[in-house]
Each structure stands twice: as C-alpha cells, then as structure tokens.
Design an enzyme around this catalytic site. Structure first.
Site, PDB file in Angstrom:
ATOM      1  N   CYS A  64       0.842  -1.202   0.000  1.00  0.00           N
ATOM      2  CA  CYS A  64       0.000   0.000   0.000  1.00  0.00           C
ATOM      3  C   CYS A  64       0.876   1.250   0.000  1.00  0.00           C
ATOM      4  O   CYS A  64       1.846   1.325   0.756  1.00  0.00           O
ATOM      5  CB  CYS A  64      -0.874  -0.042   1.246  1.00  0.00           C
TER       6      CYS A  64
ATOM      7  N   TYR B 100     -20.407 -15.812  25.293  1.00  0.00           N
ATOM      8  CA  TYR B 100     -20.047 -14.661  24.454  1.00  0.00           C
ATOM      9  C   TYR B 100     -20.300 -15.051  22.986  1.00  0.00           C
ATOM     10  O   TYR B 100     -19.422 -14.935  22.144  1.00  0.00           O
ATOM     11  CB  TYR B 100     -18.587 -14.254  24.617  1.00  0.00           C
TER      12      TYR B 100
ATOM     13  N   CYS C  96      -9.022 -13.081  21.677  1.00  0.00           N
ATOM     14  CA  CYS C  96      -8.456 -12.072  20.779  1.00  0.00           C
ATOM     15  C   CYS C  96      -7.400 -11.248  21.508  1.00  0.00           C
ATOM     16  O   CYS C  96      -6.913 -10.256  20.984  1.00  0.00           O
ATOM     17  CB  CYS C  96      -9.556 -11.180  20.206  1.00  0.00           C
TER      18      CYS C  96
END
Ligand code: SAH
Length: 551
Positions: free
Chosen positions: A73, A317, A416
């Site tokens: 990028c 969750y 996470c």
C-alpha cells in the site's frame, strides 16, 4: 546516558512491541519505533521520553532487515490500519506465535508451552481479506471529495481508494459514489461544524455468495439524497449488488452508525456462509470480517471440542451464534449466551434459516446467566464442553469460577487478546484444568492482532497411575468395592445431576477409609496440583457409597 527528545540516534531493531512497533535500544534504554522490523538498522529521532522507555520516529532506514518487504500500500505508513505491511508474512506469523507464547509464559506461568503450541495458522491470501469496510468521506485541500481511512489516532483522512486488505469490489464502488456526489453537489459531512450530508460509506461483501451491500451513512435521511435513481442505476451495474441502504446518523458523535436504516434499493441484508452455515447480514449486524479465517479458527475450536454427538455444549459470548451453529451440527445440544439482545435475535434467526434446532440462546451476561441456568436445572444444563470467546478484557473471575464448578470435561477458550487469555488460563489451571493444545490463528494479516484457540481439559494428573479397570477386576471380591467407578458416576449423575471424575471418587473413598489401591490417583510429587473434590460432589459421592453399602 541521557536520552533527549528530538535528538537523532542510530539503533538496531532487536524486538517487537505488542502493537507491532520495532524496539531498538539506545544503550539500555528501549525505544518503540513504528514501521521498523527486527534486524533493521535505522536512524531514529526521539519523539517522546518516558521514565523507562520512549518513542522514536524512523528518519532513515540505514540497513534493511532481511525480513523486510516493500509495503504493498502506498500510504501504509500514514494510515492507522496496517502496522506490519513491511514485514514478510511468514515472519508476521512467527511474531504472533512469539507474542502468544510470551504472554502465556510471563503472565500465565504456563510451562512446556512449545510441546502444546503450533505455529500460527496463516492465510492463503493475506491481502484483500476483509468483507466489511467503513470509509470516512471528506474533502482534501483542493476541495475534492475524498474517501480513505483515519490516520492513526486522528480524524484526518488519509486518502485511499485501493485498500490492500479490503475486498476489491470497493475499488469500483467508491468512485461511483464520489461521482454521484460531485454531479449532484452533495457535501461530505464536516464534523467541525456538523454540516454536510455523507459521513461514511459502509460496504459489505459476502465472500461465498458474492452479494454486495452499500450503506451510505447520512447526517440526514434518504429524502435528502437528490436524484437517488442516478446512484442506484450506477451501483446496480456492479456485479453482485444486492442491497443499497441508508443509515441515519445525525448525532455529534464518533460512532459511525446510527440506529435507523432505510432501504434505497433491493434487500436490506446480504447473505453469506461460514462453512455450511448461512448468515443474513444487515448493516448493523456483527459478522466476522474475515470469513475465510473464521472458518479456520472455529474449525479448530470444533476440532478441540472433540464432539461425538452426545455432548451438551455452552458457547459463552456467542455474538450472532457463529460458534454455536458451527458446533450444533456435531453436538446434542448447544446453549449460547450473549449480552447484546440484537445479536441474539440474529443468532435465533440464523439458527432458523439453517434449520438448526438443537440450540438455545440466552440474552445476558455470561457470568450471570450461566450460574442462574445451572442452578435452575443441573440435570439438563450440565456441560460437557464450555466454549468462551470473550472480548479483549477476557472473562470475569466469577464466570471462571462457575465453569470450574460445572466441571465440564473440556473448556475451549477462543481469545483475541493473549494477555487476558494468559491471566484466565492461569486461573483455570490453578483450579483443576490443564492446557492441552494452543493454536494461534491469523485473522488480521498486516496488523499486530492475533487470535488463539486453547484446549483445556480436566486435570487427570498424568503423574498418577490410572488403573480403574484393573482395580475393579482385582478386587472384585472385596465387599468394599461393590460398585464400580462407573456405577458410582451413574448414580451421582442420576440422583444429583452432577458429573464426578474417578479422581474425586477415589479421594472420597480414601476419606471414608475405603481401600483404593496405594497409588491410585495420588500425585507422585508433593507439589503436583490435584483438584480437590468440591463439597457438594463429596456429599453426592458419599450418598452413592452409602447406597451401594460401601460405607
Ligand atoms: N463468537 C462470536 C463473537 C464473540 S465477540 C461470533 O463469532 O459471532 C465477543 C462477544 O461478547 C460480543 O458479541 C460481545 O457483545 C459479547 N459480550 C461482551 N461482554 C459480555 C458478557 N459479559 N457476557 C456475554 N457476552 C458478552
């Protein structure tokens, strides 16, 4: 040596920080330097000095590391999104492996990690993997309408029409919308004076179905869009266009989306699949942004759960039920718990459209719902496997405590955040569980994030001798051993709705003075952690021993 702000130094990058910045030392003083990788030699300007560390900006790359690759990028450095584009993908996976390993060692105090842990599972294509993009719309210095992303920690837009981690469909969608705005003199939203109409462009692409959703987030309603048919005509020429909607957000807020949705054209949702489960996704739905790797991640969770079709599974969750629906296909019954009511609505809808009937969803905090339901009905609500997939802050200790009390055979932890994962594993390992397998998975290539799946199972101290069967056979004539361990287990389950292990039974037998074989289920060393039978299970086992006339 005194480290001075604005001073330039030469350093070699020796390590990575948790956000993916390189770390180089001036003497012994560590500096966090963005956009550098281990092995780089750089000239760095100190931009912030704290007591024990500082931050620096790379001014010149003197000698590049062999692990360095050119960023794909053109605005990788300015944009706040990717932090690791200049690092070879293989090395990104290694970096994530190390990050998880270090947390589990330092915070979790886990031992023998390497035996249990596999290398990060990477993507086949680490670019163009996101199915959801939210582009802020603004104007550049020349007054032209631009879309892009916010620079790290700011609200200034870094112009970018070709993001290398977003679905390629965006490359055609954005110019169409900008051309329509220009032609119809539609102003982008300006947060300084709360004027202008178009705040964000949200796009979603179903990677399996090819369906596309475009959502314009407006400081207004669809009535404020002049000549909407011009926009619709142009967008519907794009292959896969399924849903064009408006989201109203008139608030002075950093939140991207408001609550109200209006349909401009087509459906107000798209469909997509993870594995063979179908999902309906609206502009506000939570849906994993990398469906390809989600399948890999949840496939691992399924593999670790080792389901045979007879298990009762809790998915805590659960969000929109992605894991629940995935596991329901191989389990007897799945219960999902999630705090956001809209997510549970989606979960129920997704179960229905897939004809999955052996799932039930509850709205509420996992740490409140689980103990309540368990108290209500131990028999039906017991658990063979508990899966948790908490947000970054991890699990409440009260929840972990309930899990321990329910004593499922297996706990599968999807995380996470390796730091809170490590903290929670430490708790579980101190309370009767052992970590068996650790698998990091890369869901967000080019960023420092890493997901991890961990399998824990009840501690059966492997330094004890398991001679269950032999013992029963050997002592078959002994009056004290009238009932087998299995018979005691069955009785306790039937009468008390509790599951008990051989270990607990042997502990209570021993307490009652029943001979259980000298070494049976005793740890070899004093220090081995052996879970102790909780009071209520002890009472149940004693009742069984009485029933079988063993005491
Ligand atoms: N497994 C889910 C996503 C999990 S993300 C999926 O694949 O769809 C973490 C989820 O936990 C979020 O949906 C969040 O709303 C929910 N959550 C946060 N705190 C919670 C709590 N205390 N109890 C239950 N759910 C919670």
């Amino acid at each position: 040596m005194e480290i001075k702000k604005n001073q330039e130094y030469e350093v070699e990058i020796e390590d990575f920080g948790s956000d993916g910045s390189g770390i180089g030392k001036i003497g012994t003083f560590p500096l966090f330097i963005k956009d550098t990788v281990i092995g780089d030699k750089v000239s760095v300007k100190v931009i912030k000095v704290k007591k024990n560390y500082g931050y620096g900006r790379m001014m010149k790359l003197l000698v590049p590391s062999p692990d360095r690759v050119p960023a794909l990028c053109s605005v990788a450095r300015q944009c706040g999104g990717c932090t690791l584009q200049h690092l070879n993908y293989e090395k990104q996976l290694e970096y994530k492996y190390q990050k998880v390993k270090n947390c589990l060692m330092r915070i979790g105090g886990l031992k023998d990690i390497e035996e249990k842990m596999k290398m990060t599972l990477g993507m086949e294509e680490p670019f163009y993997y996101r199915n959801k993009a939210q582009y802020p719309v603004g104007k550049n210095k020349e007054g032209q309408i631009v879309t892009g992303f916010y620079a790290g920690r700011t609200h200034s837009i870094v112009e970018n029409d070709h993001c290398c981690i977003q679905a390629k469909e965006n490359d055609v969608i954005l110019p169409v919308i900008k051309a329509y705005m220009k032609k119809n003199h539609i102003e982008p939203y300006d947060e300084k004076n709360h004027r202008g109409l178009v705040r964000h462009i949200l796009t979603r692409v179903g990677f399996t179905t090819g369906e596309i959703m475009v959502c314009l987030v407006l400081n207004g309603s669809k009535k404020d869009l002049p000549n909407p048919n011009e926009l619709i005509d142009a967008l519907t020429k794009i292959k896969g266009m399924t849903s064009i909607v408006v989201n109203q957000n008139r608030e002075k807020t950093n939140k991207i989306l408001g609550k109200k949705i209006e349909t401009l054209w087509g459906q107000d949702y798209i469909e997509d699949y993870i594995g063979n489960v179908k999902y309906q996704i609206g502009p506000l739905s939570f849906y994993q942004v990398n469906p390809t790797q989600t399948k890999v991640l949840y496939g691992k969770a399924l593999d670790f759960a080792g389901l045979t079709g007879n298990e009762i599974v809790w998915d805590l969750y659960c969000g929109i039920g992605t894991i629940s629906l995935f596991l329901a296909q191989k389990a007897k019954q799945v219960y999902g718990v999630e705090i956001v009511p809209e997510a549970i609505e989606d979960a129920r809808k997704n179960a229905a459209i897939n004809g999955i009937e052996n799932v039930e969803f509850f709205v509420g905090k996992a740490e409140e719902v689980l103990p309540e339901k368990y108290k209500e009905s131990r028999e039906t609500m017991s658990a063979d496997v508990i899966v948790v997939d908490p947000p970054r802050k991890g699990c409440e200790e009260s929840l972990l405590d309930t899990i321990v009390k329910m004593s499922p055979e297996k706990v599968v932890y999807v995380s996470c955040d390796p730091a809170t994962l490590a903290r929670d594993l430490k708790y579980l390992c101190g309370n009767g569980y052992d970590v068996k397998k650790i698998q990091p998975v890369d869901m967000f290539g080019m960023s420092g994030h890493v997901e991890t799946v961990v399998l824990l199972s009840q501690q059966k101290p492997d330094d004890t001798i398991e001679i269950d069967l032999d013992l029963d056979e050997l002592d078959a004539t002994s009056a004290e051993l009238k009932a087998t361990y299995q018979e005691i287990k069955d009785y306790v389950l039937k009468e008390f709705g509790l599951k008990v292990s051989n270990l607990y039974i042997s502990q209570i037998k021993r307490k009652c003075g029943i001979e259980v074989g000298e070494n049976y289920n005793l740890p070899k060393s004093e220090n081995s952690k052996v879970p102790q039978c909780p009071k209520e299970k002890e009472d149940a086992i004693r009742a069984a021993l009485k029933y079988f006339a063993m005491i």
